[in-house]
Design a protein around this motif. Structure first.
Motif, PDB file in Angstrom:
ATOM      1  N   SER A 459       0.814  -1.208   0.000  1.00  0.00           N
ATOM      2  CA  SER A 459       0.000   0.000   0.000  1.00  0.00           C
ATOM      3  C   SER A 459       0.849   1.259   0.000  1.00  0.00           C
ATOM      4  O   SER A 459       0.398   2.310  -0.452  1.00  0.00           O
ATOM      5  CB  SER A 459      -0.918   0.007   1.230  1.00  0.00           C
ATOM      6  OG  SER A 459      -0.147  -0.071   2.427  1.00  0.00           O
ATOM      7  N   GLY A 463       4.283   3.672  -6.546  1.00  0.00           N
ATOM      8  CA  GLY A 463       3.272   3.661  -7.582  1.00  0.00           C
ATOM      9  C   GLY A 463       3.735   4.266  -8.882  1.00  0.00           C
ATOM     10  O   GLY A 463       4.898   4.540  -9.122  1.00  0.00           O
ATOM     11  N   GLU A 491      -2.450   2.251 -16.888  1.00  0.00           N
ATOM     12  CA  GLU A 491      -2.582   3.307 -15.893  1.00  0.00           C
ATOM     13  C   GLU A 491      -2.767   4.646 -16.591  1.00  0.00           C
ATOM     14  O   GLU A 491      -2.206   4.899 -17.660  1.00  0.00           O
ATOM     15  CB  GLU A 491      -1.345   3.366 -14.990  1.00  0.00           C
ATOM     16  CG  GLU A 491      -1.159   2.144 -14.113  1.00  0.00           C
ATOM     17  CD  GLU A 491       0.024   2.291 -13.183  1.00  0.00           C
ATOM     18  OE1 GLU A 491       0.870   3.181 -13.445  1.00  0.00           O
ATOM     19  OE2 GLU A 491       0.105   1.543 -12.201  1.00  0.00           O
ATOM     20  N   ASN A 517      -2.421   8.076 -11.968  1.00  0.00           N
ATOM     21  CA  ASN A 517      -3.450   7.052 -12.161  1.00  0.00           C
ATOM     22  C   ASN A 517      -4.577   7.170 -11.129  1.00  0.00           C
ATOM     23  O   ASN A 517      -5.762   7.161 -11.473  1.00  0.00           O
ATOM     24  CB  ASN A 517      -2.805   5.664 -12.089  1.00  0.00           C
ATOM     25  CG  ASN A 517      -3.793   4.553 -12.358  1.00  0.00           C
ATOM     26  OD1 ASN A 517      -4.425   4.513 -13.401  1.00  0.00           O
ATOM     27  ND2 ASN A 517      -3.944   3.641 -11.409  1.00  0.00           N
ATOM     28  N   MET A 518      -4.204   7.300  -9.855  1.00  0.00           N
ATOM     29  CA  MET A 518      -5.226   7.352  -8.811  1.00  0.00           C
ATOM     30  C   MET A 518      -6.094   8.600  -8.931  1.00  0.00           C
ATOM     31  O   MET A 518      -7.330   8.526  -8.810  1.00  0.00           O
ATOM     32  CB  MET A 518      -4.557   7.285  -7.438  1.00  0.00           C
ATOM     33  CG  MET A 518      -5.532   7.217  -6.282  1.00  0.00           C
ATOM     34  SD  MET A 518      -4.699   7.063  -4.686  1.00  0.00           S
ATOM     35  CE  MET A 518      -3.859   5.500  -4.905  1.00  0.00           C
ATOM     36  N   GLU A 519      -5.470   9.742  -9.181  1.00  0.00           N
ATOM     37  CA  GLU A 519      -6.237  10.984  -9.278  1.00  0.00           C
ATOM     38  C   GLU A 519      -7.059  11.029 -10.554  1.00  0.00           C
ATOM     39  O   GLU A 519      -8.137  11.637 -10.582  1.00  0.00           O
ATOM     40  CB  GLU A 519      -5.294  12.189  -9.209  1.00  0.00           C
ATOM     41  CG  GLU A 519      -4.498  12.289  -7.918  1.00  0.00           C
ATOM     42  CD  GLU A 519      -5.392  12.310  -6.683  1.00  0.00           C
ATOM     43  OE1 GLU A 519      -6.573  12.715  -6.801  1.00  0.00           O
ATOM     44  OE2 GLU A 519      -4.927  11.921  -5.601  1.00  0.00           O
ATOM     45  N   GLN A 521      -8.458   8.358 -11.860  1.00  0.00           N
ATOM     46  CA  GLN A 521      -9.624   7.543 -11.540  1.00  0.00           C
ATOM     47  C   GLN A 521     -10.658   8.357 -10.768  1.00  0.00           C
ATOM     48  O   GLN A 521     -11.863   8.241 -11.000  1.00  0.00           O
ATOM     49  CB  GLN A 521      -9.199   6.322 -10.732  1.00  0.00           C
ATOM     50  CG  GLN A 521      -8.441   5.276 -11.539  1.00  0.00           C
ATOM     51  CD  GLN A 521      -7.972   4.109 -10.689  1.00  0.00           C
ATOM     52  OE1 GLN A 521      -7.886   4.228  -9.456  1.00  0.00           O
ATOM     53  NE2 GLN A 521      -7.648   2.993 -11.314  1.00  0.00           N
ATOM     54  N   CYS A 522     -10.174   9.168  -9.824  1.00  0.00           N
ATOM     55  CA  CYS A 522     -11.079  10.039  -9.070  1.00  0.00           C
ATOM     56  C   CYS A 522     -11.717  11.083  -9.981  1.00  0.00           C
ATOM     57  O   CYS A 522     -12.915  11.366  -9.869  1.00  0.00           O
ATOM     58  CB  CYS A 522     -10.317  10.717  -7.931  1.00  0.00           C
ATOM     59  SG  CYS A 522     -11.259  11.948  -7.001  1.00  0.00           S
ATOM     60  N   ASP A 527     -11.569   3.338 -15.018  1.00  0.00           N
ATOM     61  CA  ASP A 527     -10.314   2.608 -14.925  1.00  0.00           C
ATOM     62  C   ASP A 527      -9.600   2.669 -16.271  1.00  0.00           C
ATOM     63  O   ASP A 527     -10.237   2.622 -17.339  1.00  0.00           O
ATOM     64  CB  ASP A 527     -10.563   1.147 -14.543  1.00  0.00           C
ATOM     65  CG  ASP A 527     -11.074   1.010 -13.115  1.00  0.00           C
ATOM     66  OD1 ASP A 527     -10.698   1.848 -12.281  1.00  0.00           O
ATOM     67  OD2 ASP A 527     -11.846   0.071 -12.847  1.00  0.00           O
TER      68      ASP A 527
END
Length: 646
Positions: A459, A463, A491, A517-519, A521-522, A527
């Motif tokens: 976690s 990344g 990604e 990638n995470m932001e 997705q938000c 995806d």
């Protein structure tokens, strides 16, 4: 508990029953008691013999051996009360008769004596926590370990030798050096040449474990050897249970031994399990800690390899220098944060006095005015209500000009007060902006592929953002041991150019922000995928981003087409006239093209969150290397906590 019936009475092999219930609901049994089971599940785990396991519907009926009568009398009087169970269906009379027949006809030679059974039961209840890190193992202990296989197995026929590590260090282990590993792989350390004859290839025995005193040799006998031979290879993470720790034949280094469980009622019990490292939800926390140590070791090893390559074969020791400038900045910030509050806002009883109350009232009034000004500003700017972001930090909103402004820190050097420019500051902002440009130029390139590696399970892994922003990820990617097959994941990775949404007439400031990638997705609620093949996701993405930036994509493509046409034309040649009677069309079109080359931005502004951070870059100029030897800090901006609504 271990059970057997008429089908296994002469083999002295029983079957294990695993009961998963609260302690008060587990029945008490003694040696030779008869157990009647209803709706029990048959299972086979990790190549072990077949066993039984209870579930919510399982009914366990225990008959006390001392009370079971002679056949054909039924054994109903020997039935014990069910522990913790009420309103459970009792066995039929035919079941009680069969229990009597079964008990009086079966061979009881496999049943231990009562004293021995009680001793075994006591030992079973007093289960010790045998798990241990390799750094804590010592001679004459039996341990459960979770380790990585450092090289392919060495098969001796009746036994197998493993080299394993959990990336902790033990002074009693053998010191594996680079030269020693080469001798081990080539077989030159074997004076009789036995190991060299058994080698299949150079790649088969590649060492993937750590150097130093971090690896231990484990010799495994049957039945464990068969499972290892079929399922285990170099780089796998395995669980080894009941490993005996002992001194090796040289008497200097600790080794492990995994033998057959001879005193167990179930023979052929396998104490080897290959662990799965892909599922974040089910992974053992102890395995995750080991993978985290592996990642840290890999980073340190790659750093040392780079140092050795830079020194061109010369042994060079460069301690980790601490940035004196950063130290001074930290001390200055700490001293700034330790200012004394010498106010008289409270009376002797500790309650706020009239001065403190007036101060609080003024603060509440100022806050109310600021909220009204913010609301009025939003109405004037015409912010897009479909774009939402996290709760803005304090102060509520920042100008893009202040976000990109160079920050300075006042410090003292040789008694002189100077303003030291900071390469970056870790800060978060909230701003009203609009999108004016993006990169890459095509939406199909907003997602990129990446090879899956073993550290993705962590976690706290850096990344995609860090691995794409820093050159240090190249060293990790060169190491094949961290790859997980040939699996590829997609990604998000793109950048947006944001412009200050200001009603004033002056030229607004702009800033490029990275969307990882995470932001992403938000932001989009999607995806990442191969957008060159997944047309449905591409269409949804285009529709989402139209809400964000309006006609920016069409304008950008128009500009690119104009530039492509300009490159195709000969130098100085005007585009062909669109009408035959257009006498001066060439000059007018050239003039018009210059005016419309950069159309006026008209898309709606929105509120978003921006963060400032930095990545390390290589730097040959030592005067600019402010991030350590041969590196500098590059300031970056990233989008976070922003979402396109529906």
């Amino acid at each position: 508990m271990t059970l057997y019936d008429i089908s296994t009475e002469h083999d002295y092999d029983g079957i294990e029953l695993s009961i998963f219930r609260p302690k008060d609901n587990i029945p008490e049994v003694n040696a030779a008691d008869v157990v009647l089971l209803f709706q029990v599940k048959v299972q086979r785990w990790n190549s072990n013999p077949i066993s039984l396991i209870t579930n919510n519907r399982t009914i366990i009926s225990v008959y006390s051996a001392a009370k079971i009568p002679k056949y054909p009398r039924p054994a109903g009087n020997a039935l014990q009360a069910r522990a913790g169970k009420e309103n459970v269906k009792a066995p039929f009379e035919i079941d009680n008769i069969y229990v009597s027949y079964f008990y009086n006809t079966i061979d009881k030679g496999a049943v231990p004596e009562q004293e021995e059974f009680q001793l075994m039961a006591t030992r079973a209840v007093n289960v010790k926590q045998k798990f241990s890190l390799l750094q804590d193992v010592s001679e004459s202990k039996f341990c459960d370990i979770i380790v990585q296989v450092c090289r392919d197995i060495y098969d001796l026929g009746d036994r197998i030798t493993l080299y394993v590590s959990d990336y902790t260090e033990n002074d009693s282990f053998f010191n594996y050096t680079y030269e020693g590993i080469q001798d081990l792989d080539s077989g030159s350390s074997d004076m009789y040449g036995y190991t060299s004859k058994r080698r299949d290839s150079d790649t088969a025995n590649k060492w993937v474990g750590p150097y130093g005193k971090k690896a231990m040799q484990v010799t495994c006998w049957e039945p464990h050897a068969s499972i290892i031979r079929e399922e285990v290879k170099a780089g796998d993470w395995v669980s080894l249970r009941n490993v005996q720790i002992k001194m090796g034949r040289d008497g200097n280094n600790l080794e492990g031994a995994l033998r057959e469980e001879r005193n167990q009622p179930i023979t052929a019990k396998v104490n080897v399990a290959v662990l799965e490292t892909h599922d974040k939800d089910t992974i053992d926390p102890r395995l995750k800690d080991a993978i985290r140590r592996w990642r840290d070791y890999t980073k340190e090893k790659n750093k040392q390899v780079k140092t050795l390559k830079a020194s061109e074969g010369k042994r060079k020791y460069t301690p980790d220098d601490t940035d004196d400038t950063s130290k001074r900045n930290s001390k200055a910030q700490a001293s700034e944060g330790k200012r004394k509050h010498t106010t008289d806002d409270t009376d002797e009883s500790g309650k706020p006095n009239s001065k403190a109350r007036r101060k609080r009232q003024r603060a509440e009034a100022y806050k109310k005015v600021e909220e009204q000004e913010t609301k009025l500003k939003e109405e004037v700017l015409g912010l897009n209500p479909l774009i939402v972001c996290e709760t803005p930090p304090e102060p509520a909103f920042s100008q893009v000009a202040s976000i990109v402004e160079q920050q300075y820190q006042q410090t003292t050097i040789d008694g002189n007060q100077i303003m030291l420019p900071l390469p970056f500051v870790c800060a978060k902002y909230c701003a009203n902006v609009r999108v004016v440009d993006f990169h890459p130029t095509r939406l199909e390139h907003f997602a990129r592929p990446r090879k899956v590696n073993a550290f993705d399970i962590l976690s706290d892994n850096s990344g995609s953002e860090a691995t794409s922003s820093s050159e240090e990820e190249d060293d990790d990617d060169d190491d094949d041991t961290i790859r997980v097959g040939h699996e590829t994941v997609w990604e998000w990775r793109f950048a947006l150019q944001l412009e200050e949404a200001s009603p004033k007439a002056e030229e607004p400031k702009r800033v490029w922000v990275l969307v990882n990638n995470m932001e992403a997705q938000c932001l989009t609620g999607l995806d990442a995928a191969d957008l060159r093949k997944d047309e449905a996701t591409l269409a949804t993405l285009r529709e989402k981003l139209f809400t964000l930036w309006g006609e920016v994509e069409e304008r950008k493509h128009w500009q690119l087409n104009q530039k492509a046409e300009a490159r195709k034309r000969k130098p100085g040649a005007a585009p062909p006239p669109t009408m035959s009677d257009d006498e001066d069309g060439g000059r007018r079109r050239v003039s018009t093209a210059k005016k419309t080359d950069v159309p006026v931005v008209s898309n709606k502004p929105f509120t978003c969150c921006i963060r400032q951070y930095a990545v390390r870059r290589k730097e040959s100029d030592l005067a600019l290397a402010d991030a350590g030897d041969g590196h500098r800090w590059q300031r970056m901006f990233g989008l976070f906590g922003t979402k396109i609504g529906s």
